[in-house]
Design a protein around this motif. Structure first.
Motif, mmCIF file in Angstrom:
data_model
loop_
_atom_site.group_PDB
_atom_site.id
_atom_site.type_symbol
_atom_site.label_atom_id
_atom_site.label_comp_id
_atom_site.label_asym_id
_atom_site.label_seq_id
_atom_site.Cartn_x
_atom_site.Cartn_y
_atom_site.Cartn_z
ATOM 1 N N GLY A 42 -52.149 24.123 -40.992
ATOM 2 C CA GLY A 42 -51.410 23.486 -39.898
ATOM 3 C C GLY A 42 -51.517 24.261 -38.603
ATOM 4 O O GLY A 42 -52.202 25.280 -38.502
ATOM 5 N N GLU A 43 -50.838 23.772 -37.616
ATOM 6 C CA GLU A 43 -50.771 24.419 -36.304
ATOM 7 C C GLU A 43 -50.104 25.783 -36.433
ATOM 8 O O GLU A 43 -49.324 26.034 -37.356
ATOM 9 N N ARG A 44 -50.411 26.692 -35.527
ATOM 10 C CA ARG A 44 -49.727 27.980 -35.461
ATOM 11 C C ARG A 44 -48.674 27.931 -34.368
ATOM 12 O O ARG A 44 -48.969 27.549 -33.233
ATOM 13 N N VAL A 45 -47.450 28.300 -34.715
ATOM 14 C CA VAL A 45 -46.339 28.280 -33.772
ATOM 15 C C VAL A 45 -45.793 29.699 -33.636
ATOM 16 O O VAL A 45 -45.508 30.362 -34.641
ATOM 17 N N ALA A 46 -45.647 30.157 -32.422
ATOM 18 C CA ALA A 46 -45.077 31.486 -32.192
ATOM 19 C C ALA A 46 -43.591 31.468 -32.523
ATOM 20 O O ALA A 46 -42.898 30.472 -32.252
ATOM 21 N N PRO A 47 -43.053 32.532 -33.118
ATOM 22 C CA PRO A 47 -41.616 32.580 -33.399
ATOM 23 C C PRO A 47 -40.763 32.319 -32.160
ATOM 24 O O PRO A 47 -39.674 31.749 -32.258
ATOM 25 N N SER A 48 -41.253 32.710 -30.994
ATOM 26 C CA SER A 48 -40.499 32.493 -29.759
ATOM 27 C C SER A 48 -40.331 31.016 -29.438
ATOM 28 O O SER A 48 -39.463 30.647 -28.630
ATOM 29 N N ALA A 49 -41.155 30.148 -30.064
ATOM 30 C CA ALA A 49 -41.085 28.709 -29.801
ATOM 31 C C ALA A 49 -40.158 27.967 -30.767
ATOM 32 O O ALA A 49 -40.022 26.741 -30.672
ATOM 33 N N LEU A 50 -39.521 28.688 -31.678
ATOM 34 C CA LEU A 50 -38.573 28.020 -32.576
ATOM 35 C C LEU A 50 -37.468 27.358 -31.764
ATOM 36 O O LEU A 50 -36.947 27.951 -30.819
ATOM 37 N N PRO A 51 -37.083 26.138 -32.134
ATOM 38 C CA PRO A 51 -36.045 25.445 -31.356
ATOM 39 C C PRO A 51 -34.664 26.042 -31.584
ATOM 40 O O PRO A 51 -34.403 26.669 -32.612
ATOM 41 N N SER A 52 -33.793 25.836 -30.621
ATOM 42 C CA SER A 52 -32.403 26.245 -30.790
ATOM 43 C C SER A 52 -31.801 25.509 -31.972
ATOM 44 O O SER A 52 -32.138 24.355 -32.248
ATOM 45 N N CYS A 53 -30.923 26.174 -32.689
ATOM 46 C CA CYS A 53 -30.309 25.557 -33.871
ATOM 47 C C CYS A 53 -29.008 26.272 -34.184
ATOM 48 O O CYS A 53 -28.707 27.337 -33.635
ATOM 49 N N ASP A 54 -28.247 25.681 -35.075
ATOM 50 C CA ASP A 54 -27.001 26.294 -35.543
ATOM 51 C C ASP A 54 -27.238 27.178 -36.756
ATOM 52 O O ASP A 54 -26.587 28.205 -36.925
ATOM 53 N N VAL A 55 -28.160 26.752 -37.625
ATOM 54 C CA VAL A 55 -28.479 27.494 -38.850
ATOM 55 C C VAL A 55 -29.995 27.591 -38.976
ATOM 56 O O VAL A 55 -30.701 26.584 -38.869
ATOM 57 N N LEU A 56 -30.487 28.801 -39.195
ATOM 58 C CA LEU A 56 -31.913 29.045 -39.401
ATOM 59 C C LEU A 56 -32.101 29.589 -40.806
ATOM 60 O O LEU A 56 -31.444 30.561 -41.198
ATOM 61 N N GLU A 57 -33.008 28.964 -41.557
ATOM 62 C CA GLU A 57 -33.335 29.448 -42.907
ATOM 63 C C GLU A 57 -34.801 29.832 -42.958
ATOM 64 O O GLU A 57 -35.669 29.045 -42.578
ATOM 65 N N LEU A 58 -35.072 31.071 -43.398
ATOM 66 C CA LEU A 58 -36.433 31.571 -43.495
ATOM 67 C C LEU A 58 -36.806 31.807 -44.949
ATOM 68 O O LEU A 58 -36.130 32.556 -45.654
ATOM 69 N N ASP A 59 -37.880 31.156 -45.385
ATOM 70 C CA ASP A 59 -38.470 31.421 -46.700
ATOM 71 C C ASP A 59 -39.981 31.413 -46.479
ATOM 72 O O ASP A 59 -40.676 30.486 -46.859
ATOM 73 N N CYS A 60 -40.464 32.469 -45.829
ATOM 74 C CA CYS A 60 -41.842 32.468 -45.327
ATOM 75 C C CYS A 60 -42.711 33.544 -45.954
ATOM 76 O O CYS A 60 -43.672 34.021 -45.341
ATOM 77 N N GLU A 61 -42.359 33.938 -47.199
ATOM 78 C CA GLU A 61 -43.256 34.710 -48.056
ATOM 79 C C GLU A 61 -43.851 35.936 -47.371
ATOM 80 O O GLU A 61 -45.057 36.138 -47.330
ATOM 81 N N GLY A 62 -42.988 36.799 -46.826
ATOM 82 C CA GLY A 62 -43.467 38.051 -46.273
ATOM 83 C C GLY A 62 -43.573 38.095 -44.766
ATOM 84 O O GLY A 62 -43.873 39.156 -44.197
ATOM 85 N N SER A 63 -43.324 36.972 -44.087
ATOM 86 C CA SER A 63 -43.419 36.942 -42.629
ATOM 87 C C SER A 63 -42.047 37.019 -41.958
ATOM 88 O O SER A 63 -41.928 36.790 -40.754
#
Length: 216
Positions: free
Chosen positions: A126-147
């Motif tokens: 898929g496309e590569r998205v910089a972490p700085s481009a993550l949208p604003s949110c109330d809850v963020l869940e990360l399950d990104c296997e080492g990243s």
């Protein structure tokens, strides 16, 4: 929307209360209530009605569905998944669980992709998205296997709650993740064992009062 014929495939299995239509039979795995129990349990505790939730690392879609159920129709879930085949499973999962109307799926990887992630979920096509481009949110869940560290260090959004599945076997122990969250103004409120043998840890972090963020 009623499920179509593909959605009602008898090979559908249930993971932690979420029906997942599979693309191939999974012998002896018709029900696994413990799968994704750590992250799902934290989402059930922390997500409020009307919240906007972002999931990085969609996988089979279990946490996407849980987040969508908790926000009700008043909120939204945006999920990033790097692998096209896994994305199709995810798409079918949100459809069969009737939450597709308030879920947005992005075929993209946030931050780097580890070899482990590609070995388990397939190539990150898929496309590569910089972490700085993550949208604003109330809850963020990360399950990104080492990243996890790269995403947390690079993101600009300030959710009310951050839920991170840390992967010590991949060189990212909770001891590396917790200080980053604390330096950003979060308090670690829960540590939950995860993984098949408790080899992973889910950290839940809540933004401290007075910290900047997307939700006052």
């Amino acid at each position: 929307m009623p499920p179509n014929e593909d959605d009602s495939d008898p090979r559908t299995v249930v993971y932690n209360g979420v029906a997942v239509p599979t693309t191939a039979p999974e012998e002896g795995r018709d029900y696994r209530s413990e799968f994704e129990a750590g992250t799902s349990g934290e989402l059930r505790r922390e997500v409020r009605r009307g919240d906007d939730v972002v999931v990085v690392g969609g996988g089979r879609g279990i946490t996407t569905v849980v987040g969508a159920r908790m926000t009700r129709s008043d909120g939204s879930v945006t999920t990033f998944e790097a692998n096209s085949e896994m994305l199709e499973t995810l798409r079918r999962t949100v459809r069969v669980n009737r939450v597709a109307n308030h879920v947005t799926l992005e075929h993209a990887a946030v931050g780097p992709i580890s070899e482990q992630a590609e070995s388990v979920f397939g190539p990150g096509d898929g496309e590569r998205v910089a972490p700085s481009a993550l949208p604003s949110c109330d809850v963020l869940e990360l399950d990104c296997e080492g990243s996890e560290v790269a995403v947390l260090e690079g993101m600009n959004c300030r959710p009310r709650v951050v839920i991170v599945e840390t992967h010590e076997p991949l060189g990212v122990p909770p001891g590396d993740v917790a200080p980053i969250l604390e330096a950003r103004g979060y308090e670690i409120t829960n540590r939950t064992p995860a993984g098949m043998h408790g080899e992973l840890t889910v950290l839940t972090a809540v933004r401290q009062q007075g910290g900047s963020g997307s939700t006052p």
